[in-house]
Design an enzyme around this catalytic site. Structure first.
Site, mmCIF file in Angstrom:
data_model
loop_
_atom_site.group_PDB
_atom_site.id
_atom_site.type_symbol
_atom_site.label_atom_id
_atom_site.label_comp_id
_atom_site.label_asym_id
_atom_site.label_seq_id
_atom_site.Cartn_x
_atom_site.Cartn_y
_atom_site.Cartn_z
ATOM 1 N N PRO A 5 0.818 -1.228 0.000
ATOM 2 C CA PRO A 5 0.000 0.000 0.000
ATOM 3 C C PRO A 5 0.845 1.269 0.000
ATOM 4 O O PRO A 5 0.545 2.227 -0.716
ATOM 5 C CB PRO A 5 -0.842 -0.146 1.275
ATOM 6 C CG PRO A 5 -0.941 -1.623 1.495
ATOM 7 C CD PRO A 5 0.385 -2.159 1.063
ATOM 8 N N GLU A 7 3.926 1.602 -1.183
ATOM 9 C CA GLU A 7 4.557 1.742 -2.497
ATOM 10 C C GLU A 7 3.545 2.277 -3.511
ATOM 11 O O GLU A 7 3.839 3.186 -4.293
ATOM 12 C CB GLU A 7 5.105 0.392 -2.979
ATOM 13 C CG GLU A 7 5.829 0.526 -4.325
ATOM 14 C CD GLU A 7 6.032 -0.807 -5.049
ATOM 15 O OE1 GLU A 7 5.385 -1.802 -4.681
ATOM 16 O OE2 GLU A 7 6.821 -0.820 -6.006
ATOM 17 N N ARG A 8 2.339 1.726 -3.463
ATOM 18 C CA ARG A 8 1.316 2.150 -4.443
ATOM 19 C C ARG A 8 0.903 3.597 -4.211
ATOM 20 O O ARG A 8 0.681 4.342 -5.174
ATOM 21 C CB ARG A 8 0.112 1.195 -4.366
ATOM 22 C CG ARG A 8 0.491 -0.131 -4.978
ATOM 23 C CD ARG A 8 -0.530 -1.206 -4.870
ATOM 24 N NE ARG A 8 0.047 -2.403 -5.485
ATOM 25 C CZ ARG A 8 -0.310 -3.648 -5.217
ATOM 26 N NH1 ARG A 8 -1.273 -3.891 -4.347
ATOM 27 N NH2 ARG A 8 0.272 -4.659 -5.825
ATOM 28 N N ARG A 33 2.039 30.833 -26.714
ATOM 29 C CA ARG A 33 2.187 30.325 -28.088
ATOM 30 C C ARG A 33 1.165 31.003 -29.024
ATOM 31 O O ARG A 33 -0.050 30.875 -28.820
ATOM 32 C CB ARG A 33 1.969 28.810 -28.098
ATOM 33 C CG ARG A 33 1.780 28.195 -29.468
ATOM 34 C CD ARG A 33 3.056 28.192 -30.284
ATOM 35 N NE ARG A 33 2.878 27.426 -31.525
ATOM 36 C CZ ARG A 33 3.660 27.545 -32.584
ATOM 37 N NH1 ARG A 33 4.678 28.402 -32.579
ATOM 38 N NH2 ARG A 33 3.451 26.817 -33.653
ATOM 39 N N GLY A 128 4.372 -1.518 -10.022
ATOM 40 C CA GLY A 128 3.668 -1.386 -8.727
ATOM 41 C C GLY A 128 2.378 -2.189 -8.700
ATOM 42 O O GLY A 128 1.535 -1.995 -7.819
ATOM 43 N N ASN A 131 -2.568 -1.681 -13.571
ATOM 44 C CA ASN A 131 -3.840 -1.060 -13.190
ATOM 45 C C ASN A 131 -5.023 -2.017 -13.297
ATOM 46 O O ASN A 131 -5.991 -1.898 -12.545
ATOM 47 C CB ASN A 131 -4.076 0.210 -14.027
ATOM 48 C CG ASN A 131 -3.236 1.371 -13.515
ATOM 49 O OD1 ASN A 131 -2.407 1.183 -12.620
ATOM 50 N ND2 ASN A 131 -3.447 2.559 -14.059
ATOM 51 N N GLU A 132 -4.933 -2.989 -14.224
ATOM 52 C CA GLU A 132 -6.023 -3.965 -14.331
ATOM 53 C C GLU A 132 -6.108 -4.771 -13.027
ATOM 54 O O GLU A 132 -7.195 -5.017 -12.500
ATOM 55 C CB GLU A 132 -5.784 -4.906 -15.524
ATOM 56 C CG GLU A 132 -5.953 -4.258 -16.888
ATOM 57 C CD GLU A 132 -4.806 -3.319 -17.261
ATOM 58 O OE1 GLU A 132 -3.698 -3.472 -16.707
ATOM 59 O OE2 GLU A 132 -5.024 -2.422 -18.099
HETATM 60 C C1 LIG Z 1 10.490 -0.006 -15.006
HETATM 61 C C2 LIG Z 1 9.969 -1.115 -14.130
HETATM 62 C C3 LIG Z 1 10.416 -1.206 -12.838
HETATM 63 C C4 LIG Z 1 9.945 -2.236 -11.999
HETATM 64 N N1 LIG Z 1 10.425 -2.304 -10.720
HETATM 65 C C5 LIG Z 1 10.049 -3.333 -9.930
HETATM 66 C C6 LIG Z 1 10.577 -3.460 -8.610
HETATM 67 O O1 LIG Z 1 11.379 -2.644 -8.161
HETATM 68 N N2 LIG Z 1 10.158 -4.504 -7.851
HETATM 69 C C7 LIG Z 1 9.281 -5.435 -8.307
HETATM 70 O O2 LIG Z 1 8.933 -6.365 -7.575
HETATM 71 N N3 LIG Z 1 8.769 -5.321 -9.563
HETATM 72 C C8 LIG Z 1 9.129 -4.302 -10.384
HETATM 73 N N4 LIG Z 1 8.613 -4.200 -11.667
HETATM 74 C C9 LIG Z 1 7.660 -5.229 -12.126
HETATM 75 C C10 LIG Z 1 6.258 -4.687 -12.173
HETATM 76 O O3 LIG Z 1 5.698 -4.589 -10.873
HETATM 77 C C11 LIG Z 1 5.440 -5.625 -13.089
HETATM 78 O O4 LIG Z 1 5.868 -5.361 -14.423
HETATM 79 C C12 LIG Z 1 3.931 -5.403 -12.972
HETATM 80 O O5 LIG Z 1 3.447 -5.836 -11.716
HETATM 81 C C13 LIG Z 1 3.165 -6.168 -14.074
HETATM 82 O O6 LIG Z 1 3.546 -7.516 -14.059
HETATM 83 P P1 LIG Z 1 4.096 -8.196 -15.388
HETATM 84 O O7 LIG Z 1 5.065 -7.285 -16.072
HETATM 85 O O8 LIG Z 1 4.572 -9.545 -14.993
HETATM 86 O O9 LIG Z 1 2.845 -8.293 -16.343
HETATM 87 P P2 LIG Z 1 1.785 -9.512 -16.385
HETATM 88 O O10 LIG Z 1 1.378 -9.884 -14.976
HETATM 89 O O11 LIG Z 1 2.322 -10.549 -17.291
HETATM 90 O O12 LIG Z 1 0.572 -8.742 -17.090
HETATM 91 C C14 LIG Z 1 0.482 -8.588 -18.506
HETATM 92 C C15 LIG Z 1 -0.862 -7.937 -18.816
HETATM 93 O O13 LIG Z 1 -1.911 -8.800 -18.346
HETATM 94 C C16 LIG Z 1 -2.772 -8.078 -17.497
HETATM 95 N N5 LIG Z 1 -3.234 -8.913 -16.380
HETATM 96 C C17 LIG Z 1 -2.495 -9.709 -15.578
HETATM 97 N N6 LIG Z 1 -3.248 -10.273 -14.619
HETATM 98 C C18 LIG Z 1 -4.517 -9.817 -14.835
HETATM 99 C C19 LIG Z 1 -5.769 -10.045 -14.190
HETATM 100 N N7 LIG Z 1 -5.860 -10.835 -13.118
HETATM 101 N N8 LIG Z 1 -6.852 -9.418 -14.674
HETATM 102 C C20 LIG Z 1 -6.766 -8.613 -15.764
HETATM 103 N N9 LIG Z 1 -5.616 -8.366 -16.425
HETATM 104 C C21 LIG Z 1 -4.502 -8.958 -15.958
HETATM 105 C C22 LIG Z 1 -1.914 -6.942 -16.928
HETATM 106 O O14 LIG Z 1 -2.716 -5.864 -16.503
HETATM 107 C C23 LIG Z 1 -1.059 -6.589 -18.132
HETATM 108 O O15 LIG Z 1 -1.777 -5.726 -18.969
HETATM 109 C C24 LIG Z 1 9.028 -3.180 -12.505
HETATM 110 C C25 LIG Z 1 8.575 -3.054 -13.825
HETATM 111 C C26 LIG Z 1 9.026 -2.052 -14.642
HETATM 112 C C27 LIG Z 1 8.515 -1.958 -16.044
#
Ligand SMILES: Cc1cc2nc3c(=O)[nH]c(=O)nc-3n(C[C@H](O)[C@H](O)[C@H](O)COP(=O)(O)OP(=O)(O)OC[C@H]3O[C@@H](n4cnc5c(N)ncnc54)[C@H](O)[C@@H]3O)c2cc1C
Length: 156
Positions: A5, A7-8, A33, A128, A131-132
């Site tokens: 919470p 972090e978010r 502008r 974090g 959003n979904e």
């Molecule tokens: C720049 C960057 C920094 C980051 N830093 C950290 C960090 O410091 N620590 C850390 O732990 N993580 C970190 N992350 C990871 C980040 O938290 C994840 O990328 C994020 O939670 C999404 O997970 P995923 O990339 O595995 O996508 P996925 O879980 O594979 O999701 C892919 C798509 O499917 C959708 N989806 C997935 N599940 C559902 C559902 N149940 N219902 C509907 N739609 C869904 C998602 O919304 C998304 O659109 C970082 C990511 C980035 C890009």
């Protein structure tokens, strides 16, 4: 899990600050502008866009501030933090995208501050917790609260 919470909410705070800064830059740009014989802010459609963005950011700021107070009181719930994260980053994205549009071609160039803010805003809706997933978290809480209420009523 316990720190999610916080972090978010930190992402939400950054989103509101970024949207407000972009809006400040947009108002300044619209006032200076010159296009088609006047400044952009002479156009009603531009003022309406600025008014809409101002309202969105102001409303989001209020909710985010309330969540910060709740966090300080150890009272912030996971669904509230998820709602703040997803809505603030959606507002940030909408504002940044419209502000870039207002800046025109200059806004898209890497040397413009808006281009970098716009690019950085995009990832806010992913990390974090996407959003979904945030919306599902809020939705589960709404559904479960209603189920609890109904089962309490059924026991009466
Ligand atoms: C720049 C960057 C920094 C980051 N830093 C950290 C960090 O410091 N620590 C850390 O732990 N993580 C970190 N992350 C990871 C980040 O938290 C994840 O990328 C994020 O939670 C999404 O997970 P995923 O990339 O595995 O996508 P996925 O879980 O594979 O999701 C892919 C798509 O499917 C959708 N989806 C997935 N599940 C559902 C559902 N149940 N219902 C509907 N739609 C869904 C998602 O919304 C998304 O659109 C970082 C990511 C980035 C890009």
């Amino acid at each position: 899990m316990a720190n999610l919470p916080r972090e978010r909410l930190s992402i939400a705070v950054q989103a509101v600050a970024s949207a407000q800064q972009a809006l400040n830059l947009a108002v300044g740009y619209a006032n200076q502008r010159v296009a088609f014989g006047g400044v952009l802010s002479d156009l009603q459609s531009v003022r309406m866009t600025l008014g809409e963005m101002h309202t969105e950011v102001a409303v989001m700021q209020q909710f985010t501030d309330r969540c910060v107070e709740a966090l300080n009181d150890n009272d912030l719930t996971a669904p509230e933090a998820a709602a703040a994260k997803y809505k603030a980053t959606e507002v940030q994205w909408d504002v940044l995208d419209q502000v870039l549009q207002l800046f025109g071609g200059y806004g898209y160039m890497e040397e413009s501050p808006i281009a970098r803010m716009w690019r950085d805003a995009r990832v806010q809706r992913i990390y974090g917790g996407s959003n979904e997933v945030m919306k599902d978290l809020v939705g589960r809480d709404v559904v479960m609260s209603n189920r609890d209420k109904q089962s309490r009523l059924a026991r009466l």
